[in-house]
Design a protein around this motif. Sequence first.
Motif, PDB file in Angstrom:
ATOM      1  N   ASP A 135      92.010  14.967  75.926  1.00 33.64           N
ATOM      2  CA  ASP A 135      91.943  16.436  75.961  1.00 33.64           C
ATOM      3  C   ASP A 135      92.759  17.083  74.840  1.00 33.64           C
ATOM      4  N   PHE A 138      90.919  20.564  72.873  1.00 35.30           N
ATOM      5  CA  PHE A 138      90.734  21.685  73.785  1.00 35.30           C
ATOM      6  C   PHE A 138      92.056  22.123  74.408  1.00 35.30           C
ATOM      7  N   SER A 139      92.890  21.187  74.806  1.00 32.83           N
ATOM      8  CA  SER A 139      94.173  21.538  75.426  1.00 32.83           C
ATOM      9  C   SER A 139      95.055  22.321  74.463  1.00 32.83           C
ATOM     10  N   ARG A 142      93.442  25.815  74.094  1.00 27.01           N
ATOM     11  CA  ARG A 142      93.518  26.579  75.344  1.00 27.01           C
ATOM     12  C   ARG A 142      94.945  27.056  75.619  1.00 27.01           C
ATOM     13  N   GLU A 150      85.487  25.287  77.901  1.00 25.23           N
ATOM     14  CA  GLU A 150      85.547  23.964  77.283  1.00 25.23           C
ATOM     15  C   GLU A 150      84.202  23.522  76.717  1.00 25.23           C
ATOM     16  N   VAL A 154      83.628  22.638  72.765  1.00 28.83           N
ATOM     17  CA  VAL A 154      83.219  21.312  72.289  1.00 28.83           C
ATOM     18  C   VAL A 154      81.923  21.409  71.497  1.00 28.83           C
TER      19      VAL A 154
END
Length: 398
Positions: A135, A138-139, A142, A150, A154
């Motif tokens: 992750d 995205f982590s 975010r 998400e 992606v």
Amino acid sequence: MNQHTTPLLLSADDKAEVLRRIPLTDSEVGVRYDEAFVEDLLFKQPSALPIREIDSTYSHPVPICTQLSTRVGSLDVLYVTPEGRLVIVEAKLWRNPEARRKVVAQIIDYAAELARWAYTDLEREVAKRRGVTSDTLFSLVRAKHPNIAEAEFVDNVSKSLRQGRFLLLICGDGIREELTSIAEFLDRCTTLDLTFGLVELAIYGTSDRRQLVLPRVLAKTVTIRRQVLRIESNNYSVIEEDDAEEPEQSLSAEQVVYVQFWKDLERAMALDDASQPPITVAKAANTSLRMPSPSAWVTLDFLKNPRLMRVFLAFNRGEPGDSFYNRLTTERDQIEAELPSGTTWESKDGRHRVAISSQYSDLSDDNERQRAIRWFSLTANQFVNVFRPRLARYLAEL
């Protein structure tokens, strides 16, 4: 010409301090201002990048990692925007013309390499660099922008990679390269969708040993759109590949036919080489497959007079295209044994191509459309199998 004037630092009691410019190679102040310093500064302070002045669609970049390992070297800093756009930064101190030429070619090589990656490739390499397991992208984004979705993120990153759509920035001091010289390098990169900028970082020291950083955009380019080589009636020209994302209701009847055909072909095409990016759906009579080097590509197209559908490998004029083609000619007998009969080799005015063609009649006829799809699918797969590994090998040996 240096457009930075000497800044004044005004204190609360109206005293003015004239700040001294600190060259990035100056160690008198007790700090070695070098490329590592620039890299660390820009990674920790992405707001120092004047991105809005270059291309506002890459605003709000989130720093992902430094020294990301690729097959062609380690790029200095990588950022991703909440919209899934990628920003590549090279921190350089340009001291001579040769170094300037090399760094521009280098950052283009990084972009070309990333354009070969899928989202999972990028995720894997970033995770390895950061020492984490999952992750990653995205982590990180975010954490700065909690409202992003998400799946959409992606998809957007994957699309940026697939289309080779990046913002390339060279940042540092001593940058005096003219934009016309940079265009010489960008001209070799016709299969990517790049925006390019030069950013100077002027650093001034204060009496209490603080530093004032003044970024300035020295040069920027318009986006370098995809191009394909069109060869008709023995005339050579480079034309811009149309953007397939335009709504179909605004297209002409002929363009609708091509968009639908390339979409059907993209779905039907089964490529043996899993590393090969798919074709781009275009509203024109041509599309292309990217090769390992941005100086070579495989074009699929239709000619109207005579009615021919073609697949051909083409190269940019000059190096490294000349070297690639010459290397291929040394393996010509083996290559022709691996390709369908009727393959032709042609060089004209510094342009080279290896091509094959077949006749077609009416794409509105379903049987003829299916025959064309089968022919393109089989032939393009053969060209990828034959040329992609060879070009990758030649590129590694340059």
